[in-house]
Design a protein around this motif. Structure first.
Motif, PDB file in Angstrom:
ATOM      1  N   PHE A   1      16.801   8.678  35.385  1.00  0.00           N
ATOM      2  CA  PHE A   1      16.592   7.332  34.856  1.00  0.00           C
ATOM      3  C   PHE A   1      15.207   6.826  35.234  1.00  0.00           C
ATOM      4  N   GLU A   2      14.784   7.066  36.465  1.00  0.00           N
ATOM      5  CA  GLU A   2      13.450   6.645  36.899  1.00  0.00           C
ATOM      6  C   GLU A   2      12.367   7.340  36.077  1.00  0.00           C
ATOM      7  N   ARG A   3      12.557   8.624  35.808  1.00  0.00           N
ATOM      8  CA  ARG A   3      11.569   9.348  34.993  1.00  0.00           C
ATOM      9  C   ARG A   3      11.518   8.777  33.580  1.00  0.00           C
ATOM     10  N   ASP A   4      12.677   8.461  33.033  1.00  0.00           N
ATOM     11  CA  ASP A   4      12.715   7.920  31.673  1.00  0.00           C
ATOM     12  C   ASP A   4      12.039   6.553  31.606  1.00  0.00           C
ATOM     13  N   ILE A   5      12.316   5.698  32.572  1.00  0.00           N
ATOM     14  CA  ILE A   5      11.753   4.348  32.573  1.00  0.00           C
ATOM     15  C   ILE A   5      10.241   4.387  32.761  1.00  0.00           C
ATOM     16  N   ALA A   6       9.775   5.354  33.524  1.00  0.00           N
ATOM     17  CA  ALA A   6       8.336   5.446  33.805  1.00  0.00           C
ATOM     18  C   ALA A   6       7.516   5.632  32.535  1.00  0.00           C
ATOM     19  N   THR A   7       8.093   6.291  31.535  1.00  0.00           N
ATOM     20  CA  THR A   7       7.322   6.620  30.329  1.00  0.00           C
ATOM     21  C   THR A   7       7.800   5.865  29.092  1.00  0.00           C
ATOM     22  N   ALA A   8       8.852   5.066  29.212  1.00  0.00           N
ATOM     23  CA  ALA A   8       9.425   4.392  28.045  1.00  0.00           C
ATOM     24  C   ALA A   8       8.529   3.270  27.556  1.00  0.00           C
ATOM     25  N   ALA A   9       8.535   3.051  26.260  1.00  0.00           N
ATOM     26  CA  ALA A   9       7.823   1.919  25.676  1.00  0.00           C
ATOM     27  C   ALA A   9       8.684   0.666  25.836  1.00  0.00           C
ATOM     28  N   VAL A  10       8.035  -0.447  26.140  1.00  0.00           N
ATOM     29  CA  VAL A  10       8.729  -1.726  26.289  1.00  0.00           C
ATOM     30  C   VAL A  10       8.166  -2.694  25.260  1.00  0.00           C
ATOM     31  N   GLY A  11       9.047  -3.275  24.467  1.00  0.00           N
ATOM     32  CA  GLY A  11       8.598  -4.237  23.474  1.00  0.00           C
ATOM     33  C   GLY A  11       9.293  -4.025  22.143  1.00  0.00           C
TER      34      GLY A  11
ATOM     35  N   ARG B   1      19.333   1.628  40.174  1.00  0.00           N
ATOM     36  CA  ARG B   1      18.374   1.613  39.068  1.00  0.00           C
ATOM     37  C   ARG B   1      17.263   0.578  39.244  1.00  0.00           C
ATOM     38  N   TYR B   2      17.488  -0.424  40.071  1.00  0.00           N
ATOM     39  CA  TYR B   2      16.444  -1.426  40.298  1.00  0.00           C
ATOM     40  C   TYR B   2      15.119  -0.765  40.650  1.00  0.00           C
ATOM     41  N   LEU B   3      15.184   0.305  41.453  1.00  0.00           N
ATOM     42  CA  LEU B   3      13.963   0.942  41.942  1.00  0.00           C
ATOM     43  C   LEU B   3      13.093   1.437  40.789  1.00  0.00           C
ATOM     44  N   ALA B   4      13.710   1.881  39.696  1.00  0.00           N
ATOM     45  CA  ALA B   4      12.933   2.387  38.561  1.00  0.00           C
ATOM     46  C   ALA B   4      12.017   1.307  37.999  1.00  0.00           C
ATOM     47  N   PHE B   5      12.504   0.076  37.928  1.00  0.00           N
ATOM     48  CA  PHE B   5      11.704  -1.013  37.361  1.00  0.00           C
ATOM     49  C   PHE B   5      10.668  -1.518  38.359  1.00  0.00           C
ATOM     50  N   HIS B   6      11.018  -1.494  39.645  1.00  0.00           N
ATOM     51  CA  HIS B   6      10.021  -1.845  40.650  1.00  0.00           C
ATOM     52  C   HIS B   6       8.896  -0.807  40.654  1.00  0.00           C
TER      53      HIS B   6
ATOM     54  N   VAL C   1       4.883  -9.588  32.134  1.00  0.00           N
ATOM     55  CA  VAL C   1       5.097  -8.501  31.178  1.00  0.00           C
ATOM     56  C   VAL C   1       6.485  -7.901  31.403  1.00  0.00           C
ATOM     57  N   PRO C   2       7.335  -7.827  30.369  1.00  0.00           N
ATOM     58  CA  PRO C   2       8.677  -7.259  30.528  1.00  0.00           C
ATOM     59  C   PRO C   2       8.651  -5.830  31.051  1.00  0.00           C
ATOM     60  N   LEU C   3       9.713  -5.483  31.789  1.00  0.00           N
ATOM     61  CA  LEU C   3       9.804  -4.180  32.444  1.00  0.00           C
ATOM     62  C   LEU C   3      10.898  -3.286  31.869  1.00  0.00           C
ATOM     63  N   GLN C   4      11.870  -3.856  31.165  1.00  0.00           N
ATOM     64  CA  GLN C   4      13.030  -3.098  30.723  1.00  0.00           C
ATOM     65  C   GLN C   4      12.909  -2.706  29.249  1.00  0.00           C
ATOM     66  N   PRO C   5      13.011  -1.409  28.938  1.00  0.00           N
ATOM     67  CA  PRO C   5      12.912  -0.976  27.541  1.00  0.00           C
ATOM     68  C   PRO C   5      14.023  -1.529  26.662  1.00  0.00           C
ATOM     69  N   GLN C   6      15.219  -1.740  27.219  1.00  0.00           N
ATOM     70  CA  GLN C   6      16.334  -2.246  26.420  1.00  0.00           C
ATOM     71  C   GLN C   6      16.700  -3.669  26.855  1.00  0.00           C
ATOM     72  N   LEU C   7      15.731  -4.553  26.758  1.00  0.00           N
ATOM     73  CA  LEU C   7      15.962  -5.970  27.014  1.00  0.00           C
ATOM     74  C   LEU C   7      15.122  -6.755  26.015  1.00  0.00           C
ATOM     75  N   TYR C   8      15.807  -7.501  25.165  1.00  0.00           N
ATOM     76  CA  TYR C   8      15.138  -8.266  24.113  1.00  0.00           C
ATOM     77  C   TYR C   8      15.092  -9.738  24.518  1.00  0.00           C
TER      78      TYR C   8
END
Length: 451
Positions: free
Chosen positions: A55-65, A151-156, A296-303
């Motif tokens: 999950f951390e690897r995925d969040i690191a490279t995911a597009a947000v927006g 999972r919090y750590l991935a966004f931090h 700037v938003p941090l979560q890829p799946q948060l609108y």
């Protein structure tokens, strides 16, 4: 309460190794360690540790927006799943054609019946619930899971990486220390298996929690954490300590961080100080970046929607209430959750959504019998009473007004008496609270009330 036994550690840390046990012992048994009042653990199973790392690897490279004139691609499926599996949404009938047709929800809805928002698929046996004290009304339980907490750590990490900080601490090192400054505070030690069982400690800088106040600096220097996380009140206390440690970053969460305090912290510790907009209901939402003029938003799946008081979207660039759909907490999927915080929504030059002029929960201190206290200590004084909504204001002369909907009831009198244990006999008066929902819960006219 610093002691524990091997059986308890195995339950709290299912994948604990000898190195992890040594780290826990170091943090618990150091001669300058504070009084740890609680026990906690990651509770992650071996396969879940690997899931968290992926999950951390995925969040690191995911597009947000999302496109300026459209919704994100994942949104329709998220809505369909929520209407099929979440009791609260299912009782509304078939999914609405447009997101804007779905009724908004708020913290008050969670406080009334949090179970209605937990999907049928949630593994109740593995769920964890934690109580939020809140700074703006409606204390409540939040449904969560050990994997969600991890999972919090991935966004931090994503936020830190934006400022050039790549976390490296692992086995035999302390990764994170969480700071509080309250008369009472949940404190514990733990390890983070996704980071090689690096140490994690939640400590209270309030002097009464230590053998001697001087131990606070000794202990923090001994732990030498890579990251310190806290709020403006605990960071203000941190600045008073004669520390030699050099963290790589400070994370300010939960409360508004004023620029002057950020500058003081950056000068003192010679590292980035990140202002993270985070909610217990949603997790880390956004990080402030002066280069784009907002959070700037941090979560890829948060609108993010920005709504007016009637629940309608405001015009582009207009200020309104931050309203969220999505999230990474699979125990609490959100559809149009009104946060009670306010901003306008812009787009950066790189196409990123930006929350501009974010106005959230600002820290307040109160002058009590024993001196200054944290606003959370006021919540603690009332938490044993079933009060879903209240506000506390201190006048410049030190007198206190408690406003709640149940003012003219025995419950109101119990609440007033509870606060008089903090502020003194005759110091608290009751008034009726008439606001239907969001209230600025903590306010004060006293000089020095703002950290």
């Amino acid at each position: 309460m610093n002691g524990t036994n091997a059986d308890e550690d195995r339950e709290r840390f299912p994948t604990l190794t000898a190195a992890g046990r040594a780290m826990l012992a170091f943090m618990r048994e150091h001669p300058a360690a504070p009084l740890y009042r609680n026990h906690s653990g990651n509770k992650l199973l071996a396969h879940e540790v690997e899931e968290v790392r992926q999950f951390e690897r995925d969040i690191a490279t995911a597009a947000v927006g999302w496109p300026a004139d459209a919704k994100p691609a994942w949104l329709n499926e998220f809505i369909r799943t929520a209407f099929a599996s979440v009791p609260y949404y299912r009782q509304l009938g078939s999914p609405f054609r447009e997101l804007e047709e779905i009724p908004v929800i708020s913290r008050a809805d969670f406080a009334a019946d949090i179970a209605a928002f937990v999907p049928d698929s949630a593994d109740v046996a593995r769920m964890i619930n934690f109580r939020t004290t809140g700074t703006t009304g409606h204390p409540l339980l939040i449904a969560s899971h050990p994997v969600v907490a991890a999972r919090y750590l991935a966004f931090h990490k994503r936020a830190l990486r934006r400022f050039g900080v790549e976390l490296t601490h692992g086995q035999g090192q302390v990764g994170v220390v969480l700071l509080g400054y309250q008369q009472r505070c949940f404190t514990y030690v733990s390890v983070t298996p996704a980071m090689g069982e690096s140490g994690l400690a939640k400590i209270n800088l309030y002097p009464d929690e230590w053998r001697v106040p001087e131990d606070r600096a000794v202990y923090l220097d001994a732990l030498a954490p890579e990251v310190l996380a806290g709020d403006p009140i605990s960071f203000s206390e941190l600045l008073k300590l004669p520390l030699t440690m050099r963290p790589r970053a400070l994370l300010s969460v939960s409360m508004l961080l004023l620029p002057a305090l950020r500058a003081q912290l950056e000068q003192r510790f010679a590292c980035p100080v990140l202002d993270i907009y985070s909610l217990n209901e949603v997790g880390p939402v956004a990080v402030y970046d002066a280069r784009v003029g907002g959070h700037v938003p941090l979560q890829p799946q948060l609108y993010v929607e920005i709504l007016d008081p009637a629940g309608q979207p405001v015009a582009a660039g207009q200020r309104g209430e931050i309203t969220l759909t999505g999230g990474f907490n699979f125990c609490l999927p959100l559809l149009r959750y009104r946060t009670g915080d306010f901003a306008s929504l812009a787009v950066s030059g790189d196409g990123e959504p930006v929350l501009v002029g974010l106005s959230g929960r600002s820290p307040v201190r109160y002058r009590a019998l024993g001196g200054w206290i944290n606003n959370i200590d006021v919540t603690h004084a009332l938490q044993h009473l079933p009060i879903p909504h209240f506000s506390v204001h201190q006048h410049a002369d030190g007198s206190v007004v408690l406003r709640l909907a149940q003012a003219m009831t025995p419950l109101g009198e119990q609440a007033r008496a509870a606060l008089e244990h903090v502020f003194g006999p005759g110091a608290v008066t009751l008034e009726q609270l008439t606001a239907e929902d969001k209230t600025v819960q903590y306010t004060s006219d006293m000089e020095g009330a703002r950290a």
